[in-house]
Design an enzyme around this catalytic site. Structure first.
Site, PDB file in Angstrom:
ATOM      1  N   HIS A   1       0.801  -1.053  -0.170  1.00 36.80           N
ATOM      2  CA  HIS A   1       0.006   0.128  -0.100  1.00 36.80           C
ATOM      3  C   HIS A   1       0.951   1.242  -0.083  1.00 36.80           C
ATOM      4  O   HIS A   1       1.110   1.707   1.006  1.00 36.80           O
ATOM      5  CB  HIS A   1      -0.820  -0.052   1.309  1.00 36.80           C
ATOM      6  CG  HIS A   1      -1.997   0.887   1.083  1.00 36.80           C
ATOM      7  ND1 HIS A   1      -3.334   0.604   1.675  1.00 36.80           N
ATOM      8  CD2 HIS A   1      -1.907   2.514   0.555  1.00 36.80           C
ATOM      9  CE1 HIS A   1      -3.967   1.739   1.422  1.00 36.80           C
ATOM     10  NE2 HIS A   1      -3.338   2.717   0.587  1.00 36.80           N
TER      11      HIS A   1
ATOM     12  N   ASP B   1       0.747   2.608   3.817  1.00 40.61           N
ATOM     13  CA  ASP B   1      -0.099   3.661   3.272  1.00 40.61           C
ATOM     14  C   ASP B   1       0.747   4.894   3.083  1.00 40.61           C
ATOM     15  O   ASP B   1       0.602   5.929   3.090  1.00 40.61           O
ATOM     16  CB  ASP B   1      -1.131   3.855   4.133  1.00 40.61           C
ATOM     17  CG  ASP B   1      -2.178   4.688   3.584  1.00 40.61           C
ATOM     18  OD1 ASP B   1      -1.925   5.300   2.283  1.00 40.61           O
ATOM     19  OD2 ASP B   1      -3.160   5.218   4.300  1.00 40.61           O
TER      20      ASP B   1
END
Lengths: 323, 441
Positions: B74, B319
C-alpha cells in the site's frame, strides 16, 4: 514595551492554555478601561504608534467593530483586511498572507478564520502578537472573557455560579471558550442542546449535560444562549427552526420555573423567535447589551496586556491622556 | 554516505553470496545462521558450506538478519499528476532504502490508473527506476467515480495485481458485489478503503475528546466498522477475496477475526502509525498526524496490535502518502491526509513491536514479506530455491534517528521525525541485484 513576554504570553489563542490567574488578570485589567468608553473623548495614548491588522477571513460585524473601537480608543493604527477583498481569493495561503503582513512591520494581528487552529498556526509562524477573534469551532477567547466579566459584574463572583450554555455546542467556539474559562474560575458548567449538536465526549471536559432546556433553566444561575445558525437546519442537524424553538427556545413561559435572579447572556446576533424569544431578549434578565459594552473593555485589556502592559499600570495608563 | 548504490558489478548476472547471517524465512519455517546464494536473478541455494562460484560477490552478513524481501502492498507514488510529491523513481528508491524489494502502487493518481495503458505506464516507469519492484493496482471503477466497473481483465493482462478505489471507499454495495464477483475470474484481490462517508461526514480526525477540545470535525469508529462489516458480508456472499486496507478500529479487527474463522476470503492491513500512535498525536493541530483513517484511541491501538499479533491483520503496510511541505503547512482542515512510511516502517516495527515484545522476528517477516506476497499473488515472500532473488538484509542492532533530510522520498511528512530507532535495512536485493546498500557498521 513591545515584544516583551506579557502576563498572557505572546498571543491570545484561547482560554484553554491560560491559568485562572491569567484570566483574572484580564478581567481586572478591563475594569479601569470600562470608563474610557464613557468619556466624551474616548481615547488614551497607550498603543500610540502600534500597528494592528484586523484580519477577518469570515464575515463579522460585532467582533470586528468591537476590536476596532478597542484599538482606536488605545490610539493604535489599524488596518482591516477581509477575505472578500484580499489576496486570499487569489489563492494566497495563510502563511503567505501572514508573512506579507509581517514584512510591512506590524505589531499585532487580530484574526478570525474558518479553520480551527488557524490562530495558533499563525501565532507559531510570525513574531507579532496574535489575538484569536474566533477560529472555526475551536475558541473565541475574547467572547469568553467578556462573558466572564459580565457574569462577574452581575453576580459578584464566578466561583460556584451555575452557568448553562444552551444551543449548538458542537459548532461553537463561544461554547468552548466559555467552558474552559468558567471551569478554570470555579463555576459549575452545564450544556444543553439537541444531541445532534453536542460534541462527543463533552462530559469529559467536566460539564453536565442537559437534554431538556426546562431542566437547564431550573438548574442555572446564568443561561448563555447560543445563536442557531441557519446552516444547521440546511445540513439537517435540526429539522426546522420552528421545531428548534419549540423544544429548545428560551421563552418567558419556560422562564417561570427559573430562579428569580437568572441572568441571560447571548453572544449575538440574536435570531429572535428561534433560540430566544424577543420578550426574553429585551426583558429584565437580559444582559446582552452589557456584554457588548464589556466586549470593548475586555479587548482593550487584552491589547494592553499583550503589548506589555501590566494590570498595576492600567489605572495610570487611562489617565495618560490627561497628563 | 547513504545513497542508492546501483552496483554495476552485481547486475543480476554476478552471483551474490550472503554469508553467515541469521536467515529468517517463515515460508519454510527457517530461522538459522546460514548462507544464501543468489544467481541468475533467483535464489540458487540456502544452506551452510555452499561453494560460491568464482565470480560471486560475497557479502559477510554475520550479526545481520537475512530475509525474503519486504513488500509494501500500500503505497502512493503520486505519478502521474503529483510529481511534486513523489515520482515512481523516487518512491521506488525510498522503498529500497527502507528495505522493501517490492511495492504496490495505488491507482488514485491524476489521471487515475483505470485502463491498461496507464497500468503499462506505471509498470514501465517502475522497471526503469531499477530499485524496488513496482506493481501497479488498477481502479475498481472508471475514473474512481464509484459507478462502473473498469476493464479489469485488460488491466490484469497489462500487469495490474489487484484493484482498488483507495482514497475513495466503494460506497455502492452493488458495485462492490460486482467487483468481487468479477475479480474471481482473474483470482485477484479487491482492496477497499473501508469508510462510510455518510457516517464520517467530512471529519478530519478521530471523533472523541481530542477532536471536541480542538474543535475539529470527528470521524467515529462506526464509519469504518460499518464499511468493514459490509465488505465482509459481500465477500462472503460472492466468495471473492476482499483486502481491507489500513484497519484502525477495535470493532473492525474483531469483525475480521470472526469472518476469517468462518472462512471468508479476507486479508487485512495494519499500518505502523495505527500500531504506534493515538489521536493525541494531533494535539497542537499537527498536520503530520492527519491521515485517513485517522489515528484512533488507545483501545483501538491495542486491538490493532492484537490483530497483527494473531494474524487477523495479516499484512503490515505503510499507506506511504507523500505530500509537499507547503500542502501540510496549512490549517488542519485544509491539509491533505497521509504520511510517508517507506523509510521508517522497518525501524519502527522492529524497535517497537519486535524489541518491544509484541511479535518475534519471524512474525515480522511473515507480516511484511510472506503474507503481502500471498495476498496479492506476487513473486517473492520466500527464499525457496528458484524463487525471485529478492532479499532484505537488516542490521538488527543499528541505532539511528529518523531525520527527514536523509529521506530519498521527495516528501518529509512524518510524525516520526526525531524518533530513535534500532534496526534498519543495510542491503536490499531485487532479482539478485543490489539496489540499495548502506554503509556497513
Amino acid at each position: 514595551m513591545s515584544r516583551l513576554v506579557s502576563d498572557l504570553g505572546k498571543d491570545l489563542v484561547g482560554l484553554e492554555p491560560l491559568s485562572a490567574n491569567q484570566i483574572r488578570t484580564v478581567l481586572d485589567t478591563a475594569e479601569p478601561f470600562k470608563e474610557i468608553s464613557e468619556r466624551p473623548i474616548k481615547k488614551v495614548p497607550v498603543l500610540r504608534g502600534k500597528t494592528i491588522v484586523n484580519l477577518f477571513f469570515e464575515p463579522s460585524t460585532r467582533t470586528r467593530v468591537s476590536f476596532e473601537f478597542a484599538e482606536k480608543r488605545l490610539s493604535a493604527d489599524t488596518v482591516n483586511v477581509t477575505a472578500a477583498g484580499s489576496s486570499v481569493v487569489k489563492g494566497e495561503t495563510l502563511v503567505d498572507t501572514a508573512r506579507n503582513m509581517e514584512a510591512m512591520r506590524i505589531d499585532m494581528v487580530v484574526m478570525r478564520h474558518i479553520a480551527s487552529g488557524a490562530a495558533r498556526f499563525l501565532a507559531e509562524r510570525i513574531p507579532s502578537n496574535v489575538i484569536n477573534a474566533g477560529d472555526g469551532w475551536h475558541e473565541h477567547p475574547t467572547q469568553g472573557l467578556l462573558d466572564l466579566l459580565t457574569i462577574r459584574d452581575h453576580k459578584g463572583r464566578i466561583e460556584g455560579t451555575r452557568v448553562c450554555i444552551v444551543g449548538d455546542i458542537l459548532h461553537s467556539r463561544v461554547a468552548r471558550s466559555n467552558i474552559y474559562g468558567l471551569l478554570k474560575l470555579g463555576a459549575e458548567v452545564g450544556v444543553c442542546g439537541p444531541p445532534t449538536l453536542l460534541p462527543v465526549g463533552i462530559q469529559e471536559l467536566g460539564v453536565q449535560v442537559f437534554r431538556r432546556v426546562e431542566e437547564a433553566i431550573e438548574w442555572a444561575d446564568v443561561l448563555n444562549v447560543l445563536r442557531l445558525q441557519l446552516e444547521r437546519m440546511q445540513s439537517g442537524f435540526v429539522p426546522s427552526l420552528r421545531e428548534y424553538n419549540r423544544f429548545y427556545g428560551v421563552s418567558s413561559a419556560r422562564l417561570e420555573r427559573a430562579r428569580e435572579d437568572l441572568l441571560i447572556l447571548h453572544p449575538g446576533p440574536i435570531n429572535r423567535g428561534v433560540e430566544m424569544d424577543s420578550d426574553v431578549a429585551d426583558g429584565p434578565r437580559s444582559v446582552i447589551l452589557n456584554q457588548v459594552t464589556n466586549g470593548v473593555a475586555v479587548r482593550m485589556a487584552v491589547l494592553y496586556l499583550l503589548a506589555g502592559g501590566t494590570p498595576e499600570t492600567a489605572e495610570s495608563a487611562k489617565h495618560a491622556a490627561e497628563s | 554516505m547513504r545513497g542508492p548504490l546501483l552496483t554495476r558489478e552485481s547486475d543480476g548476472h554476478q552471483p551474490l553470496m550472503l554469508k553467515g547471517g541469521r536467515v529468517v524465512d517463515p515460508s519454510q519455517g527457517l530461522d538459522e545462521v546460514t548462507d544464501v546464494l543468489l544467481a541468475d536473478g533467483v535464489v540458487e541455494a540456502v544452506g551452510t558450506g555452499l561453494g560460491a562460484p568464482d565470480d560471486a560477490r560475497i557479502v559477510e552478513c554475520a550479526g545481520h538478519v537475512v530475509t525474503s524481501g519486504l513488500i509494501d502492498v500500500h503505497v502512493h507514488l503520486r505519478e502521474p499528476g503529483g510529481e511534486h510529491k513523489e515520482t515512481i523513481l523516487t518512491g521506488a528508491r525510498a522503498a529500497a532504502a527502507g528495505g522493501f524489494t517490492a511495492v504496490c502502487a495505488m491507482p488514485n493518481t491524476d489521471p487515475c490508473v483505470d485502463d491498461p495503458a496507464s497500468v503499462g505506464f506505471v509498470l514501465a516507469a517502475g522497471q526503469r527506476a531499477g530499485a524496488a519492484r513496482v506493481y501497479p493496482l488498477g481502479c475498481i471503477s472508471v475514473g474512481q467515480k464509484g459507478e462502473r466497473l473498469t476493464e479489469v481483465g485488460e488491466m490484469v493482462e497489462a500487469g495490474a495485481v489487484a484493484i482498488t478505489d483507495d482514497g475513495c471507499p466503494v460506497m455502492d454495495s452493488g458495485l462492490m458485489r460486482l467487483a468481487l464477483e468479477y475479480a474471481r475470474i482473474f483470482d485477484i484481490a479487491v482492496a477497499d478503503h473501508p469508510e462510510d462517508l455518510g457516517l464520517s461526514r467530512h471529519g478530519v480526525m478521530n471523533e472523541g475528546l481530542v477532536a471536541t477540545r480542538l474543535g475539529l470535525r470527528g470521524k467515529p469508529n462506526a464509519s469504518e466498522d460499518a464499511h468493514v462489516l459490509r465488505d465482509l458480508m459481500v465477500a462472503e456472499l460472492t466468495g471473492g477475496h476482499v483486502h481491507l486496507q489500513h484497519v484502525s478500529t477495535r470493532t473492525g479487527v474483531e469483525a475480521i477475526r470472526r469472518a476469517k474463522e468462518r472462512g471468508v476470503r479476507v486479508t487485512a492491513e495494519a499500518t505502523p502509525h495505527h500500531l504506534l500512535l493515538t489521536d493525541e498525536a494531533v494535539e497542537g493541530y499537527r498536520t503530520d498526524a492527519k491521515m485517513n483513517p485517522p489515528l484512533r484511541s488507545a483501545a483501538d491501538v491495542e486491538a490493532v496490535r492484537a490483530g497483527l499479533k494473531d494474524g487477523t491483520l495479516d499484512v503490515l503496510a505503510t499507506d506511504h502518502a507523500p505530500h509537499h511541505y507547503d500542502e501540510k503547512e496549512q490549517p488542519f482542515d485544509d491539509a491533505p491526509n497521509g504520511i510517508v512510511g517507506l523509510e521508517t516502517s522497518l525501524g519502527l516495527v522492529h524497535t517497537h513491536l519486535v524489541r518491544g515484545g509484541l511479535i518475534d522476528l519471524p512474525t515480522m517477516v511473515e507480516r511484511m514479506s510472506v503474507a503481502p506476497a500471498r495476498a496479492f499473488g506476487l513473486s517473492g515472500g520466500t527464499l525457496r530455491k528458484g524463487s525471485a532473488g529478492d532479499v532484505t538484509v537488516m542490521d538488527p542492532e543499528a541505532r539511528w534517528t529518523v531525520r527527514t533530510e536523509h529521506f530519498l522520498s521527495k516528501s518529509r511528512n512524518t510524525p516520526f521525525e526525531g524518533w530513535d530507532l534500532v534496526g534498519r535495512a543495510v542491503l536490499t536485493v531485487v532479482g539478485g541485484r543490489i539496489v540499495w546498500e548502506a554503509g556497513w557498521g
